[in-house]
Design a protein around this motif. Structure first.
Motif, PDB file in Angstrom:
ATOM      1  N   VAL A 134       9.702  39.447  -0.747  1.00 43.84           N
ATOM      2  CA  VAL A 134      10.513  39.947  -1.856  1.00 43.84           C
ATOM      3  C   VAL A 134       9.980  41.337  -2.167  1.00 43.84           C
ATOM      4  CG1 VAL A 134      11.284  39.574  -4.219  1.00 43.84           C
ATOM      5  CG2 VAL A 134      10.839  37.599  -2.738  1.00 43.84           C
ATOM      6  N   ALA A 135      10.842  42.347  -1.952  1.00 40.48           N
ATOM      7  CA  ALA A 135      10.371  43.728  -2.024  1.00 40.48           C
ATOM      8  C   ALA A 135      11.135  44.574  -3.033  1.00 40.48           C
ATOM      9  CB  ALA A 135      10.497  44.378  -0.639  1.00 40.48           C
ATOM     10  N   CYS A 136      10.409  45.534  -3.584  1.00 44.43           N
ATOM     11  CA  CYS A 136      11.012  46.622  -4.355  1.00 44.43           C
ATOM     12  C   CYS A 136      10.217  47.874  -4.015  1.00 44.43           C
ATOM     13  CB  CYS A 136      11.019  46.326  -5.856  1.00 44.43           C
ATOM     14  SG  CYS A 136       9.420  46.291  -6.678  1.00 44.43           S
ATOM     15  N   GLY A 179       6.663  47.241  -5.464  1.00 47.12           N
ATOM     16  CA  GLY A 179       6.144  45.886  -5.312  1.00 47.12           C
ATOM     17  C   GLY A 179       5.658  45.282  -6.617  1.00 47.12           C
ATOM     18  N   SER A 203      10.786  43.438  -8.218  1.00 51.42           N
ATOM     19  CA  SER A 203      10.532  42.316  -7.303  1.00 51.42           C
ATOM     20  C   SER A 203      10.019  41.092  -8.069  1.00 51.42           C
ATOM     21  CB  SER A 203       9.575  42.702  -6.182  1.00 51.42           C
ATOM     22  OG  SER A 203       8.345  43.150  -6.698  1.00 51.42           O
ATOM     23  N   THR A 204       9.352  41.306  -9.199  1.00 53.15           N
ATOM     24  CA  THR A 204       8.887  40.192 -10.026  1.00 53.15           C
ATOM     25  C   THR A 204      10.085  39.438 -10.598  1.00 53.15           C
ATOM     26  OG1 THR A 204       6.871  41.391 -10.588  1.00 53.15           O
ATOM     27  CG2 THR A 204       7.482  39.561 -12.035  1.00 53.15           C
ATOM     28  N   MET A 209      11.798  37.624  -7.684  1.00 60.98           N
ATOM     29  CA  MET A 209      11.000  36.482  -7.229  1.00 60.98           C
ATOM     30  C   MET A 209      11.283  35.242  -8.071  1.00 60.98           C
ATOM     31  SD  MET A 209       7.218  37.477  -5.848  1.00 60.98           S
ATOM     32  CE  MET A 209       6.715  35.802  -5.820  1.00 60.98           C
ATOM     33  N   LEU A 227       6.951  32.647  -1.347  1.00 59.54           N
ATOM     34  CA  LEU A 227       7.499  33.958  -1.707  1.00 59.54           C
ATOM     35  C   LEU A 227       6.343  34.941  -1.763  1.00 59.54           C
ATOM     36  CD1 LEU A 227      10.007  32.904  -4.498  1.00 59.54           C
ATOM     37  CD2 LEU A 227      10.427  33.213  -2.064  1.00 59.54           C
ATOM     38  N   GLN A 273       5.388  38.841  -2.576  1.00 65.97           N
ATOM     39  CA  GLN A 273       5.833  40.067  -3.244  1.00 65.97           C
ATOM     40  C   GLN A 273       5.190  41.277  -2.568  1.00 65.97           C
ATOM     41  OE1 GLN A 273       5.360  39.642  -7.433  1.00 65.97           O
ATOM     42  NE2 GLN A 273       6.249  41.618  -7.914  1.00 65.97           N
ATOM     43  N   LYS A 325       5.714  45.816  -1.403  1.00 67.83           N
ATOM     44  CA  LYS A 325       6.413  47.103  -1.491  1.00 67.83           C
ATOM     45  C   LYS A 325       7.334  47.176  -0.279  1.00 67.83           C
ATOM     46  CE  LYS A 325       2.284  49.329  -3.179  1.00 67.83           C
ATOM     47  NZ  LYS A 325       1.134  50.103  -2.783  1.00 67.83           N
ATOM     48  N   SER A 352      15.388  42.294  -0.950  1.00 70.84           N
ATOM     49  CA  SER A 352      14.947  43.585  -1.487  1.00 70.84           C
ATOM     50  C   SER A 352      15.834  44.075  -2.627  1.00 70.84           C
ATOM     51  CB  SER A 352      14.958  44.621  -0.366  1.00 70.84           C
ATOM     52  OG  SER A 352      14.664  45.897  -0.873  1.00 70.84           O
TER      53      SER A 352
END
Length: 97
Positions: free
Chosen positions: A8-10, A13, A17-18, A21, A37, A39, A41, A57
């Motif tokens: 799970v990316a942003c 990070g 993404s939190t 998630m 899962l 987390q 970047k 993402s």
């Protein structure tokens, strides 16, 4: 059934993404899908894809990946959430087969 490893990316990070998630965690729980899962970047996704089954993402995908990569902006905007949920569940079920 196989336990999935889901990235799970942003961008950083941390923030979006939190949020995603938690939504993915709840979605998988509701559909009895067992998943780890992770987390990250978005910049880490390419190097981590070999150990993962799927990438979700909140940011622009900078490259192509060997694993299914799903853009999850809908979880942040509230637009197209049902379609996004279905896309994630469908991809997870295909991987678990």
């Amino acid at each position: 059934m196989k336990k999935l490893n889901v990235l799970v990316a942003c961008g950083a990070g941390i923030a979006t993404s939190t949020v995603v998630m938690k939504k993915v965690e709840d979605l998988f729980k509701a559909h009895n899908i067992d998943a780890n899962l992770i987390q990250i970047k978005i910049a880490e996704a390419k190097s981590k894809q070999d150990d993962a089954d799927m990438l979700i993402s909140t940011t622009v995908l900078p490259t192509q990946y060997k694993i299914p990569a799903i853009k999850a902006m809908g979880f942040l905007t509230g637009i197209g959430v049902d379609k996004l949920n279905n896309e994630i569940i469908d991809a997870a079920k295909k991987i678990q087969k």
